[in-house]
Design a protein around this motif. Structure first.
Motif, PDB file in Angstrom:
ATOM      1  N   GLY A  47       6.856  -3.307   3.636  1.00 14.06           N
ATOM      2  CA  GLY A  47       6.407  -2.225   4.510  1.00 14.06           C
ATOM      3  C   GLY A  47       5.438  -1.317   3.776  1.00 14.06           C
ATOM      4  O   GLY A  47       5.768  -0.764   2.725  1.00 14.06           O
ATOM      5  N   SER A  48       4.231  -1.150   4.319  1.00 13.72           N
ATOM      6  CA  SER A  48       3.186  -0.339   3.694  1.00 13.72           C
ATOM      7  C   SER A  48       2.727   0.738   4.675  1.00 13.72           C
ATOM      8  O   SER A  48       2.988   0.660   5.876  1.00 13.72           O
ATOM      9  N   ILE A  49       2.037   1.756   4.156  1.00 18.70           N
ATOM     10  CA  ILE A  49       1.547   2.831   5.013  1.00 18.70           C
ATOM     11  C   ILE A  49       0.145   3.252   4.586  1.00 18.70           C
ATOM     12  O   ILE A  49      -0.207   3.184   3.403  1.00 18.70           O
ATOM     13  N   THR A  50      -0.648   3.657   5.570  1.00 18.56           N
ATOM     14  CA  THR A  50      -1.969   4.242   5.339  1.00 18.56           C
ATOM     15  C   THR A  50      -1.972   5.668   5.876  1.00 18.56           C
ATOM     16  O   THR A  50      -1.531   5.913   6.996  1.00 18.56           O
ATOM     17  N   ASN A  51      -2.424   6.601   5.037  1.00 17.13           N
ATOM     18  CA  ASN A  51      -2.708   7.968   5.476  1.00 17.13           C
ATOM     19  C   ASN A  51      -4.062   8.333   4.878  1.00 17.13           C
ATOM     20  O   ASN A  51      -4.156   8.772   3.731  1.00 17.13           O
ATOM     21  N   TYR A  52      -5.103   8.077   5.651  1.00 15.37           N
ATOM     22  CA  TYR A  52      -6.476   8.196   5.152  1.00 15.37           C
ATOM     23  C   TYR A  52      -6.742   9.571   4.531  1.00 15.37           C
ATOM     24  O   TYR A  52      -7.306   9.674   3.445  1.00 15.37           O
ATOM     25  N   MET A  71      -4.923  11.603   3.042  1.00 17.57           N
ATOM     26  CA  MET A  71      -4.229  11.883   1.784  1.00 17.57           C
ATOM     27  C   MET A  71      -4.465  10.793   0.742  1.00 17.57           C
ATOM     28  O   MET A  71      -3.762  10.736  -0.268  1.00 17.57           O
ATOM     29  N   ALA A  72      -5.441   9.905   0.976  1.00 18.46           N
ATOM     30  CA  ALA A  72      -5.803   8.828   0.038  1.00 18.46           C
ATOM     31  C   ALA A  72      -4.641   7.869  -0.206  1.00 18.46           C
ATOM     32  O   ALA A  72      -4.479   7.345  -1.299  1.00 18.46           O
ATOM     33  N   VAL A  73      -3.841   7.649   0.831  1.00 15.16           N
ATOM     34  CA  VAL A  73      -2.742   6.673   0.765  1.00 15.16           C
ATOM     35  C   VAL A  73      -3.205   5.414   1.486  1.00 15.16           C
ATOM     36  O   VAL A  73      -3.485   5.448   2.693  1.00 15.16           O
ATOM     37  N   HIS A  74      -3.302   4.303   0.752  1.00 20.17           N
ATOM     38  CA  HIS A  74      -3.830   3.063   1.318  1.00 20.17           C
ATOM     39  C   HIS A  74      -3.058   1.868   0.762  1.00 20.17           C
ATOM     40  O   HIS A  74      -2.408   1.962  -0.287  1.00 20.17           O
ATOM     41  N   LYS A  75      -3.153   0.744   1.460  1.00 23.27           N
ATOM     42  CA  LYS A  75      -2.476  -0.458   0.988  1.00 23.27           C
ATOM     43  C   LYS A  75      -3.189  -1.007  -0.248  1.00 23.27           C
ATOM     44  O   LYS A  75      -4.350  -0.660  -0.525  1.00 23.27           O
TER      45      LYS A  75
END
Length: 360
Positions: free
Chosen positions: A269-274, A276-280
């Motif tokens: 399980g992965s998440i993207t929050n553009y 906040m610079a959270v990417h796969k």
């Protein structure tokens, strides 16, 4: 806080306002129960626990601490009512901190006083948060089982729960000790005073698969239990169910299934929050072993820059078809490096977050 301490030790007056205690744009309760916020976690009890006068200061230096200040940035606070919701009652907790000597602080008596003041807020039409009545949960693997702990920051309420799908009532079982699970369950719980439900109902779906409650080891993080605790993360990566690493250039973790198992499929399980610079990751590899010494690669995937740096906030399950037997399963994820210059956070290192490893 460090800046304020430096100021007073240099002979200057200071008003203390550290981010960990005084910035009210953080979530004040578990994100499942809250409107979207910028991130972080600052519940009422933590605000109340703050002491603006550091114990490292001398008596003369302490006189230069003139008080404490709350702050609220409003990027995620679109209406006046939402502003009130974020401010109250946490602002009142910091006021209590600033006006009360530490030796005279008493959490239980403060809550009673807060109940009366909330009536005053309600009479004035002020929207205040009732998060103090909600339930927080921690689910951790314990020797092949899952231990579910339910808690409320108020010591004067009862926690009632069900595990049969029904809505909890004042007659439901009383939570008195951690619940131990060995299979998938949906736990529903709420706080009560007599027959009155006080907080929001917690609905906690716990999944179960071959990886659930199994040990995981890695370097660079202390939160690995979240990968096998049966709880999926939400679209809020700060909801305490997402596992992250301080450095995301290469992330490696190894799952011990405790015995040889047929691994048909592995899902991450992965998440993207553009924003906040959270990417796969840019690349993911899956390796297996029977003895934790000799490993062979059985799966891999990679993503382009366009696939990695998609805008938005969304979760994504990344599947690998394996179809072989193994006891140890190792995942190696390589980060995408720094955000490109066209990104909202150019040059910032990308962070990787996983919530669960699922094996079928």
């Amino acid at each position: 806080e460090e800046g304020g301490i430096t100021a007073v030790t240099s002979g200057h007056r200071a008003i203390m306002t550290p981010g960990g205690y005084c910035y009210l744009d953080s979530y004040q309760d578990a994100p499942y129960s809250q409107p979207e916020a910028i991130g972080g976690y600052l519940p009422l009890k933590k605000v109340y626990s703050y002491n603006p006068v550091s114990t490292s200061l001398s008596a003369e230096q302490a006189k230069l601490v003139y008080g404490a200040q709350v702050n609220l940035f409003t990027e995620y606070v679109p209406t006046p009512e939402h502003v009130e919701y974020m401010l109250y009652p946490r602002t009142l907790a910091l006021a209590e901190v600033a006006w009360t000597k530490p030796a005279r602080k008493n959490w239980a008596s403060y809550l009673k006083a807060m109940d009366h003041f909330n009536e005053h807020l309600a009479a004035k039409g002020i929207v205040y948060a009732r998060s103090m009545y909600n339930i927080q949960q921690i689910v951790t693997p314990k020797e092949g089982r899952l231990q579910v702990e339910l808690d409320c920051i108020r010591p004067d309420v009862q926690v009632r729960y069900t595990m049969d799908g029904s809505v909890p009532t004042a007659q439901s079982p009383l939570y008195t000790k951690p619940l131990m699970l060995t299979e998938a369950k949906t736990i529903k719980a709420a706080t009560f005073a007599g027959n009155e439900q006080l907080g929001q109902m917690l609905e906690l779906p716990v999944i179960w698969n071959k990886a659930t409650a199994k040990p995981v080891k890695s370097a660079g993080t202390g939160d690995l239990y979240m990968l096998t605790n049966g709880i999926r993360g939400s679209q809020k990566y700060t909801d305490l169910e997402w596992c992250s690493w301080m450095k995301s250039d290469t992330v490696t973790f190894t799952l011990d299934l405790k015995k040889p198992e047929l691994v048909n499929k592995l899902t991450l399980g992965s998440i993207t929050n553009y924003g906040m610079a959270v990417h796969k990751p840019a690349e993911i590899e899956v390796w297996i072993s029977g003895d934790d010494k000799e490993y062979r690669k059985v799966g891999e995937c990679s993503y382009t820059k366009n696939e990695i740096f998609r805008e938005g906030v969304f979760r994504e399950d990344i599947p690998f078809e394996i179809g072989t037997e193994a006891r140890y399963v190792r995942v190696v994820a390589r980060g995408a490096g720094d955000c490109p210059f066209t990104h909202v956070r150019p040059g910032q290192e990308v962070r990787i977050y996983f919530d669960e490893i699922i094996i079928e």
